[in-house]
Design a protein around this motif. Structure first.
Motif, PDB file in Angstrom:
ATOM      1  N   ILE A  77       0.878  -1.157  -0.258  1.00  0.00           N
ATOM      2  CA  ILE A  77      -0.413   0.092  -0.431  1.00  0.00           C
ATOM      3  C   ILE A  77       0.774   1.108   0.126  1.00  0.00           C
ATOM      4  O   ILE A  77       1.127   2.136  -0.812  1.00  0.00           O
ATOM      5  N   HIS A  80       2.517   1.545  -3.304  1.00  0.00           N
ATOM      6  CA  HIS A  80       1.098   1.509  -4.042  1.00  0.00           C
ATOM      7  C   HIS A  80       0.425   3.271  -4.385  1.00  0.00           C
ATOM      8  O   HIS A  80      -0.047   4.044  -5.189  1.00  0.00           O
ATOM      9  N   ILE A  81       0.805   4.360  -2.845  1.00  0.00           N
ATOM     10  CA  ILE A  81       0.471   5.686  -2.608  1.00  0.00           C
ATOM     11  C   ILE A  81       1.783   6.181  -3.108  1.00  0.00           C
ATOM     12  O   ILE A  81       1.932   7.312  -3.629  1.00  0.00           O
ATOM     13  N   HIS A  82       2.733   5.895  -2.516  1.00  0.00           N
ATOM     14  CA  HIS A  82       3.949   6.924  -1.401  1.00  0.00           C
ATOM     15  C   HIS A  82       5.111   7.451  -3.093  1.00  0.00           C
ATOM     16  O   HIS A  82       5.702   7.629  -2.605  1.00  0.00           O
ATOM     17  N   ILE A  88      -0.189   4.448  -8.926  1.00  0.00           N
ATOM     18  CA  ILE A  88      -1.990   5.346  -7.941  1.00  0.00           C
ATOM     19  C   ILE A  88      -3.102   4.909  -9.084  1.00  0.00           C
ATOM     20  O   ILE A  88      -3.987   4.898  -9.100  1.00  0.00           O
ATOM     21  N   LEU A  92      -6.420  -0.656  -6.632  1.00  0.00           N
ATOM     22  CA  LEU A  92      -5.627  -0.980  -4.537  1.00  0.00           C
ATOM     23  C   LEU A  92      -5.728  -2.623  -4.666  1.00  0.00           C
ATOM     24  O   LEU A  92      -5.006  -3.326  -4.275  1.00  0.00           O
ATOM     25  N   VAL A 123      -5.922   3.001   4.179  1.00  0.00           N
ATOM     26  CA  VAL A 123      -5.401   3.652   2.617  1.00  0.00           C
ATOM     27  C   VAL A 123      -5.927   5.029   2.837  1.00  0.00           C
ATOM     28  O   VAL A 123      -4.595   5.801   2.639  1.00  0.00           O
ATOM     29  N   GLN A 126      -3.196   6.450   4.438  1.00  0.00           N
ATOM     30  CA  GLN A 126      -2.065   6.618   3.634  1.00  0.00           C
ATOM     31  C   GLN A 126      -1.883   7.728   2.717  1.00  0.00           C
ATOM     32  O   GLN A 126      -1.160   9.082   2.363  1.00  0.00           O
ATOM     33  N   LYS A 127      -3.216   8.273   2.229  1.00  0.00           N
ATOM     34  CA  LYS A 127      -3.451   8.856   1.097  1.00  0.00           C
ATOM     35  C   LYS A 127      -3.183  10.525   1.905  1.00  0.00           C
ATOM     36  O   LYS A 127      -3.075  11.366   0.921  1.00  0.00           O
ATOM     37  N   LYS A 130       0.594  11.890   2.060  1.00  0.00           N
ATOM     38  CA  LYS A 130       0.680  12.063   0.883  1.00  0.00           C
ATOM     39  C   LYS A 130       0.245  13.332   0.384  1.00  0.00           C
ATOM     40  O   LYS A 130       1.358  14.402   0.274  1.00  0.00           O
ATOM     41  N   LEU A 149      -4.005  11.142  -7.036  1.00  0.00           N
ATOM     42  CA  LEU A 149      -4.211  10.231  -5.252  1.00  0.00           C
ATOM     43  C   LEU A 149      -5.523  10.052  -5.967  1.00  0.00           C
ATOM     44  O   LEU A 149      -5.450   8.837  -5.531  1.00  0.00           O
TER      45      LEU A 149
END
Length: 186
Positions: A77, A80-82, A88, A92, A123, A126-127, A130, A149
């Protein structure tokens, strides 16, 4: 042989673990987020030394299979996000299933059972981290951040941001970095 490491969230974490491995003269094939692959089997003495060195800088070895998989989910994850702008755009659940080799429902249920929260909520956290990072960098507009995002609109991003942080993105921008949370504390 692979071992799994808790709390690795960025490239600097990988470098820190590589430094420890080099200092201990342990032969490894690769170090990625949450994972070390060794050339050969790791003896119990070396494993104990490695464990102590990792703990000294905030990491820990994970022996339990369920927790290893949870850490792999978190690492995927985070990547995937960062760490990958193209990832992205990929769904997911499909990404996690493909990356980890398990059905998404199994991963989701296991994550909820062990972590006490859903993958979706993780998630979102995390988003939002970000988004905070990108707001502080002040290089992109909120519209560009929303698009980057995978948010459908700036309004949706702003509402989710306020739900999680208690602040609007514009208010957060004023107070800046003091509200950021390290990724390994999410």
């Amino acid at each position: 042989m692979k071992v799994y490491v808790k709390n690795m969230v960025c490239h600097r974490c990988v470098l820190a673990v590589q430094t420890i491995l080099d200092n201990l003269n342990l032969n490894y094939k690769s170090v990625t987020l949450g994972e070390i692959e060794f050339q050969d089997s790791l003896g119990s003495d070396n494993k104990e030394k490695l464990s102590q060195e990792l703990q000294a800088i905030g990491f820990e070895l994970i022996d339990d299979k369920k927790n290893q998989l949870i850490e792999r989910i978190k690492s995927a994850i985070i990547t995937h996000i960062h760490h990958d702008k193209e990832l992205i755009k990929i769904n997911l659940s499909d990404f996690l299933a493909s990356e980890l080799g398990y059905e998404y429902n199994y991963l989701s249920n296991l994550f909820s059972e062990v972590e006490g929260t859903t993958i979706e909520k993780y998630v979102i956290l995390q988003k939002i981290e970000k988004v905070k990072e990108l707001i502080v960098y002040d290089e992109l507009s909120l519209k560009e951040i929303a698009s980057l995002l995978g948010y459908s609109s700036v309004a949706y991003l702003s509402n989710q941001f306020k739900k999680v942080t208690g602040l609007t993105p514009s208010h957060f921008k004023i107070i800046g970095q003091q509200k950021r949370v390290p990724l390994d504390h999410l």
